[in-house]
Design a protein around this motif. Structure first.
Motif, PDB file in Angstrom:
ATOM      1  N   TYR A  55       0.851  -1.182   0.000  1.00 60.07           N
ATOM      2  CA  TYR A  55       0.000   0.000   0.000  1.00 60.07           C
ATOM      3  C   TYR A  55       0.891   1.238   0.000  1.00 60.07           C
ATOM      4  O   TYR A  55       1.691   1.414   0.913  1.00 60.07           O
ATOM      5  CB  TYR A  55      -0.914   0.002   1.234  1.00 60.07           C
ATOM      6  N   ILE A  56       0.746   2.077  -1.019  1.00 62.02           N
ATOM      7  CA  ILE A  56       1.558   3.283  -1.157  1.00 62.02           C
ATOM      8  C   ILE A  56       0.633   4.487  -1.098  1.00 62.02           C
ATOM      9  O   ILE A  56      -0.315   4.583  -1.875  1.00 62.02           O
ATOM     10  CB  ILE A  56       2.346   3.275  -2.479  1.00 62.02           C
ATOM     11  N   GLN A  57       0.900   5.381  -0.164  1.00 59.34           N
ATOM     12  CA  GLN A  57       0.080   6.576   0.034  1.00 59.34           C
ATOM     13  C   GLN A  57       0.991   7.789  -0.031  1.00 59.34           C
ATOM     14  O   GLN A  57       1.968   7.872   0.713  1.00 59.34           O
ATOM     15  CB  GLN A  57      -0.589   6.505   1.414  1.00 59.34           C
ATOM     16  N   GLY A  58       0.708   8.735  -0.933  1.00 55.85           N
ATOM     17  CA  GLY A  58       1.505   9.954  -0.988  1.00 55.85           C
ATOM     18  C   GLY A  58       1.615  10.486  -2.399  1.00 55.85           C
ATOM     19  O   GLY A  58       0.962  10.002  -3.329  1.00 55.85           O
ATOM     20  N   ASN A  59       2.473  11.465  -2.554  1.00 51.38           N
ATOM     21  CA  ASN A  59       2.624  12.174  -3.821  1.00 51.38           C
ATOM     22  C   ASN A  59       4.099  12.272  -4.219  1.00 51.38           C
ATOM     23  O   ASN A  59       4.960  12.458  -3.365  1.00 51.38           O
ATOM     24  CB  ASN A  59       2.048  13.591  -3.700  1.00 51.38           C
ATOM     25  N   GLY A  60       4.358  12.164  -5.514  1.00 56.42           N
ATOM     26  CA  GLY A  60       5.703  12.365  -6.031  1.00 56.42           C
ATOM     27  C   GLY A  60       6.701  11.306  -5.628  1.00 56.42           C
ATOM     28  O   GLY A  60       7.895  11.571  -5.572  1.00 56.42           O
ATOM     29  N   ASN A  61       6.245  10.087  -5.371  1.00 54.33           N
ATOM     30  CA  ASN A  61       7.137   9.012  -4.938  1.00 54.33           C
ATOM     31  C   ASN A  61       7.666   8.213  -6.124  1.00 54.33           C
ATOM     32  O   ASN A  61       6.980   8.056  -7.131  1.00 54.33           O
ATOM     33  CB  ASN A  61       6.395   8.070  -3.988  1.00 54.33           C
ATOM     34  N   GLN A  62       8.890   7.712  -5.971  1.00 55.97           N
ATOM     35  CA  GLN A  62       9.488   6.799  -6.935  1.00 55.97           C
ATOM     36  C   GLN A  62       9.805   5.528  -6.167  1.00 55.97           C
ATOM     37  O   GLN A  62      10.741   5.493  -5.354  1.00 55.97           O
ATOM     38  CB  GLN A  62      10.740   7.391  -7.555  1.00 55.97           C
ATOM     39  N   ILE A  63       9.020   4.481  -6.422  1.00 62.03           N
ATOM     40  CA  ILE A  63       9.125   3.237  -5.662  1.00 62.03           C
ATOM     41  C   ILE A  63       9.429   2.089  -6.614  1.00 62.03           C
ATOM     42  O   ILE A  63       8.752   1.931  -7.638  1.00 62.03           O
ATOM     43  CB  ILE A  63       7.806   2.935  -4.901  1.00 62.03           C
ATOM     44  N   ASN A  64      10.428   1.284  -6.274  1.00 65.85           N
ATOM     45  CA  ASN A  64      10.783   0.101  -7.043  1.00 65.85           C
ATOM     46  C   ASN A  64      10.500  -1.119  -6.163  1.00 65.85           C
ATOM     47  O   ASN A  64      11.119  -1.281  -5.110  1.00 65.85           O
ATOM     48  CB  ASN A  64      12.253   0.155  -7.447  1.00 65.85           C
ATOM     49  N   LEU A  65       9.563  -1.962  -6.598  1.00 59.98           N
ATOM     50  CA  LEU A  65       9.172  -3.150  -5.843  1.00 59.98           C
ATOM     51  C   LEU A  65       9.708  -4.392  -6.530  1.00 59.98           C
ATOM     52  O   LEU A  65       9.341  -4.679  -7.670  1.00 59.98           O
ATOM     53  CB  LEU A  65       7.649  -3.227  -5.731  1.00 59.98           C
ATOM     54  N   SER A  66      10.563  -5.136  -5.840  1.00 58.17           N
ATOM     55  CA  SER A  66      11.098  -6.368  -6.403  1.00 58.17           C
ATOM     56  C   SER A  66      10.389  -7.562  -5.775  1.00 58.17           C
ATOM     57  O   SER A  66       9.685  -7.433  -4.777  1.00 58.17           O
ATOM     58  CB  SER A  66      12.610  -6.441  -6.166  1.00 58.17           C
ATOM     59  N   GLY A  67      10.580  -8.720  -6.380  1.00 60.68           N
ATOM     60  CA  GLY A  67       9.948  -9.929  -5.867  1.00 60.68           C
ATOM     61  C   GLY A  67       8.505 -10.049  -6.325  1.00 60.68           C
ATOM     62  O   GLY A  67       8.061  -9.389  -7.251  1.00 60.68           O
ATOM     63  N   THR A  68       7.784 -10.918  -5.627  1.00 57.41           N
ATOM     64  CA  THR A  68       6.400 -11.212  -5.964  1.00 57.41           C
ATOM     65  C   THR A  68       5.465 -10.280  -5.208  1.00 57.41           C
ATOM     66  O   THR A  68       5.435 -10.281  -3.986  1.00 57.41           O
ATOM     67  CB  THR A  68       6.079 -12.674  -5.602  1.00 57.41           C
ATOM     68  N   CYS A  69       4.692  -9.499  -5.938  1.00 55.44           N
ATOM     69  CA  CYS A  69       3.750  -8.533  -5.363  1.00 55.44           C
ATOM     70  C   CYS A  69       2.333  -8.923  -5.799  1.00 55.44           C
ATOM     71  O   CYS A  69       1.908  -8.558  -6.892  1.00 55.44           O
ATOM     72  CB  CYS A  69       4.068  -7.117  -5.840  1.00 55.44           C
TER      73      CYS A  69
END
Length: 154
Positions: free
Chosen positions: A86-100
């Protein structure tokens, strides 16, 4: 009951000592590692017979129902480890690895990359979610609400 008292004491100690720099406590079944002065998250892990507790404070926290990231203008890389995110906010750069299995984004102007994606929900405006591989060989389920959101294979 004895473990709960030790856990409370360790958490209080870690919180009180965060300004001193690195703190490590190693006792049978209890480990604490904090590094608040560098902006890193605080990790608390407790393992004892019949008890296992893990917590991360800061802008990212693991909970029983998934991994939560709250904040603005964050740049983070983390593993899903098979948990919902769960990502909440503005202007974020998120890299998610693995199984989502599930990613939910709520905010504006976020750029999210996902290694393996099951389903995604995007609420807000100008969000971009790119995924590399779908879970179980099927296209991810996509739900968007807002303006100019894109979900695509990278």
């Amino acid at each position: 009951m004895k473990i709960q008292k030790h856990l409370l004491a360790v958490v209080m100690f870690a919180s009180a000592s965060a300004y001193a720099g690195d703190v490590s406590i190693n006792m049978p079944g209890i480990s604490v590692n904090t590094n608040q002065n560098t902006g890193a998250n605080t990790n608390v892990n407790v393992k004892a017979p019949g008890v296992s507790v893990g917590a991360v404070s800061g802008k990212q926290a693991a909970s029983a129902d998934g991994l939560r990231m709250n904040g603005n203008d964050m740049s983070k890389s983390t593993q899903c480890n098979g948990q919902p995110v769960y990502i909440q906010g503005n202007g974020n750069q998120i890299n998610l690895s693995g199984t989502c299995p599930q990613v939910k984004v709520n905010g504006n102007d976020n750029q999210i990359t996902v290694a393996q994606l099951g389903k995604v929900q995007v609420v807000g405006n100008d969000n971009q979610v790119k995924w590399a591989q779908a879970l179980n060989g099927q296209e991810p389920q996509v739900q968007t609400s807002g303006n100019d959101n894109t979900v695509s294979r990278r």
